[in-house]
Design a protein around this motif. Structure first.
Motif, PDB file in Angstrom:
ATOM      1  N   VAL A  90       0.913  -1.132  -0.130  1.00 19.93           N
ATOM      2  CA  VAL A  90       0.287  -0.090  -0.030  1.00 19.93           C
ATOM      3  C   VAL A  90       0.951   1.371   0.020  1.00 19.93           C
ATOM      4  CG1 VAL A  90      -1.532   1.318   1.413  1.00 19.93           C
ATOM      5  CG2 VAL A  90      -2.010  -1.106   1.153  1.00 19.93           C
ATOM      6  N   GLU A  91       2.021   1.303   0.911  1.00 18.78           N
ATOM      7  CA  GLU A  91       2.820   2.507   0.985  1.00 18.78           C
ATOM      8  C   GLU A  91       3.400   2.636  -0.647  1.00 18.78           C
ATOM      9  OE1 GLU A  91       4.604   5.691   2.174  1.00 18.78           O
ATOM     10  OE2 GLU A  91       2.948   4.624   3.216  1.00 18.78           O
ATOM     11  N   ASN A  92       3.729   1.626  -1.247  1.00 17.94           N
ATOM     12  CA  ASN A  92       4.666   1.473  -2.628  1.00 17.94           C
ATOM     13  C   ASN A  92       3.538   2.058  -3.564  1.00 17.94           C
ATOM     14  OD1 ASN A  92       6.872   0.485  -1.495  1.00 17.94           O
ATOM     15  ND2 ASN A  92       6.561  -1.566  -2.538  1.00 17.94           N
ATOM     16  N   PHE A  93       2.338   1.795  -3.089  1.00 17.89           N
ATOM     17  CA  PHE A  93       1.126   2.181  -4.358  1.00 17.89           C
ATOM     18  C   PHE A  93       1.144   3.670  -4.262  1.00 17.89           C
ATOM     19  CE2 PHE A  93      -3.064   3.020  -5.099  1.00 17.89           C
ATOM     20  CZ  PHE A  93      -3.249   2.837  -6.520  1.00 17.89           C
ATOM     21  N   ARG A  94       1.022   4.168  -2.873  1.00 19.47           N
ATOM     22  CA  ARG A  94       0.768   5.798  -2.674  1.00 19.47           C
ATOM     23  C   ARG A  94       2.182   6.397  -3.133  1.00 19.47           C
ATOM     24  NH1 ARG A  94      -1.328   4.434   3.279  1.00 19.47           N
ATOM     25  NH2 ARG A  94      -3.366   4.086   2.900  1.00 19.47           N
ATOM     26  N   LYS A  95       3.337   5.738  -2.945  1.00 19.02           N
ATOM     27  CA  LYS A  95       4.322   6.615  -3.553  1.00 19.02           C
ATOM     28  C   LYS A  95       4.446   6.784  -5.068  1.00 19.02           C
ATOM     29  CE  LYS A  95       7.417   5.421   0.215  1.00 19.02           C
ATOM     30  NZ  LYS A  95       8.848   4.561   0.540  1.00 19.02           N
ATOM     31  N   GLU A 114       4.301   2.320 -13.919  1.00 14.34           N
ATOM     32  CA  GLU A 114       4.886   2.126 -12.537  1.00 14.34           C
ATOM     33  C   GLU A 114       3.908   1.826 -11.666  1.00 14.34           C
ATOM     34  OE1 GLU A 114       8.217   4.648 -11.190  1.00 14.34           O
ATOM     35  OE2 GLU A 114       8.907   4.608 -13.258  1.00 14.34           O
ATOM     36  N   LEU A 115       2.844   2.766 -11.606  1.00 11.97           N
ATOM     37  CA  LEU A 115       1.645   2.790 -10.735  1.00 11.97           C
ATOM     38  C   LEU A 115       0.825   1.486 -11.097  1.00 11.97           C
ATOM     39  CD1 LEU A 115      -0.020   3.951  -8.744  1.00 11.97           C
ATOM     40  CD2 LEU A 115      -1.269   5.186 -10.424  1.00 11.97           C
ATOM     41  N   LYS A 116       0.799   0.976 -12.393  1.00  8.99           N
ATOM     42  CA  LYS A 116      -0.049  -0.182 -12.582  1.00  8.99           C
ATOM     43  C   LYS A 116       0.891  -1.362 -12.039  1.00  8.99           C
ATOM     44  CE  LYS A 116      -1.917   1.504 -17.154  1.00  8.99           C
ATOM     45  NZ  LYS A 116      -2.181   1.253 -18.396  1.00  8.99           N
ATOM     46  N   ALA A 118       2.567  -1.295  -9.489  1.00  5.30           N
ATOM     47  CA  ALA A 118       2.476  -1.363  -8.015  1.00  5.30           C
ATOM     48  C   ALA A 118       1.111  -2.026  -7.556  1.00  5.30           C
ATOM     49  CB  ALA A 118       2.491   0.017  -7.289  1.00  5.30           C
ATOM     50  N   CYS A 119       0.203  -1.792  -8.283  1.00  9.16           N
ATOM     51  CA  CYS A 119      -1.123  -2.583  -8.313  1.00  9.16           C
ATOM     52  C   CYS A 119      -1.001  -4.111  -8.552  1.00  9.16           C
ATOM     53  CB  CYS A 119      -2.176  -2.334  -9.248  1.00  9.16           C
ATOM     54  SG  CYS A 119      -2.755  -0.478  -9.152  1.00  9.16           S
ATOM     55  N   ASP A 120       0.020  -4.449  -9.452  1.00 10.52           N
ATOM     56  CA  ASP A 120       0.121  -5.789 -10.014  1.00 10.52           C
ATOM     57  C   ASP A 120       0.917  -6.677  -8.842  1.00 10.52           C
ATOM     58  OD1 ASP A 120      -1.389  -5.484 -12.365  1.00 10.52           O
ATOM     59  OD2 ASP A 120       0.605  -5.364 -13.491  1.00 10.52           O
ATOM     60  N   ASP A 121       1.639  -5.825  -8.382  1.00  8.50           N
ATOM     61  CA  ASP A 121       2.695  -6.467  -7.316  1.00  8.50           C
ATOM     62  C   ASP A 121       1.758  -7.027  -5.926  1.00  8.50           C
ATOM     63  OD1 ASP A 121       4.869  -6.187  -8.579  1.00  8.50           O
ATOM     64  OD2 ASP A 121       5.411  -4.195  -7.367  1.00  8.50           O
ATOM     65  N   CYS A 122       0.796  -6.163  -5.478  1.00  5.68           N
ATOM     66  CA  CYS A 122      -0.055  -6.477  -4.584  1.00  5.68           C
ATOM     67  C   CYS A 122      -1.031  -7.575  -5.079  1.00  5.68           C
ATOM     68  CB  CYS A 122      -0.944  -5.093  -3.801  1.00  5.68           C
ATOM     69  SG  CYS A 122      -1.861  -5.456  -2.388  1.00  5.68           S
ATOM     70  N   HIS A 123      -1.517  -7.402  -6.129  1.00  6.75           N
ATOM     71  CA  HIS A 123      -2.689  -8.284  -6.577  1.00  6.75           C
ATOM     72  C   HIS A 123      -2.005  -9.658  -6.817  1.00  6.75           C
ATOM     73  CE1 HIS A 123      -5.838  -5.032  -8.228  1.00  6.75           C
ATOM     74  NE2 HIS A 123      -5.658  -5.223  -6.842  1.00  6.75           N
ATOM     75  N   ARG A 124      -0.812  -9.884  -7.080  1.00  5.44           N
ATOM     76  CA  ARG A 124      -0.120 -11.106  -7.265  1.00  5.44           C
ATOM     77  C   ARG A 124      -0.045 -12.092  -6.004  1.00  5.44           C
ATOM     78  NH1 ARG A 124       4.704  -9.411  -8.688  1.00  5.44           N
ATOM     79  NH2 ARG A 124       5.285  -9.099  -6.593  1.00  5.44           N
TER      80      ARG A 124
END
Length: 127
Positions: A90-95, A114-116, A118-124
């Protein structure tokens, strides 16, 4: 013939039980899914606006994404606390949101990639 009737009745009862169980399992809190769908829509709008170099529309979508990013941890299912890894995602997404918002308009499409990511990292890990 009797075995065939018993088999058909067994299949019918099994299908009814499976359908009932699936409906019970799907009755979860709709808020997390709704939040992610709206964020996905806004990210798509921001990407489309950045591709067309329409910075004002892009900025509006980015501000809505930044606002909704504050609700990600709240959207966790009741009784579950976010773990350390989830908080880091979540912090990486906000950054990434703030970095994309501070990027000049012509380069914003790359920042949105890069924002997408960050979404994919969490969703994985958490989908």
């Amino acid at each position: 013939m009797r075995y065939l009737v018993c088999l058909l009745v067994g299949l019918l009862v099994g299908a009814l039980v499976a359908t009932t169980a699936a409906n019970i399992l799907n009755r979860r809190d709709p808020y997390p899914k709704a939040l992610m769908n709206v964020m996905k829509h806004e990210l798509g709008m921001a990407s489309a606006a950045a591709d067309r170099l329409q910075c004002e529309e892009d900025r509006y979508a980015m501000s809505k994404l930044a606002m909704m990013a504050g609700d990600i941890e709240i959207a966790m299912p009741a009784g579950q606390k976010p773990d350390r890894v989830f908080k880091q995602y979540v912090e990486n997404f906000r950054k990434a949101i703030y970095k994309a918002g501070d990027t000049p308009c012509p380069q914003r499409a790359e920042a949105l990639i890069e924002l997408k990511n960050a979404c994919d990292d969490c969703h994985r890990d958490y989908r």
